[in-house]
Design a protein around this motif. Structure first.
Motif: not given
Length: 109
Positions: A32, A68, A71-72, A75, A80-82, A93, A95-96
């Motif tokens: 995602r 979400e 989170a973005v 950043h 970002i993704w997970r 998990e 976010w990366h």
């Protein structure tokens, strides 16, 4: 066609969320991806510039959740993704950053 959606924020920017097949071999079936940009076209262009050429957003079937969006927005890269949710179960998990997903091959001398 990948599931995805967008949400327009009060300041005029958008957050685009897409469920995509993983471009990396070490990541499970799908990811995602969340992108924060001035508009939907620029969000998709940001992904295409990273090498995800066949990324399209048709419809708004899976818009980003409030968590979400938060989170973005927090950043620094806004990208970002997970791991994508499987069967409606959200993964536990963090976010990366996108650079952790799209690894460029090292130049060999």
């Amino acid at each position: 066609m990948a599931a995805g959606g967008f949400c327009k924020l009060p300041n005029g920017t958008v957050v685009v969320a897409l469920n995509l097949p993983s471009p990396a071999a070490d990541v499970p079936a799908g990811v995602r991806v969340l992108v924060h940009a001035q508009n939907r076209a620029r969000a998709l262009t940001r992904l295409r510039n990273l090498g995800l050429r066949a990324v399209y957003l048709r419809g708004n079937t899976a818009p980003p959740t409030p968590d979400e969006i938060t989170a973005v927005l927090h950043h620094p890269d806004g990208l970002i993704w997970r791991t994508a949710p499987a069967g409606g179960v959200l993964p536990v998990e963090l976010w990366h950053p996108i650079r952790a997903l799209i690894k460029r091959p090292a130049a060999s001398a």
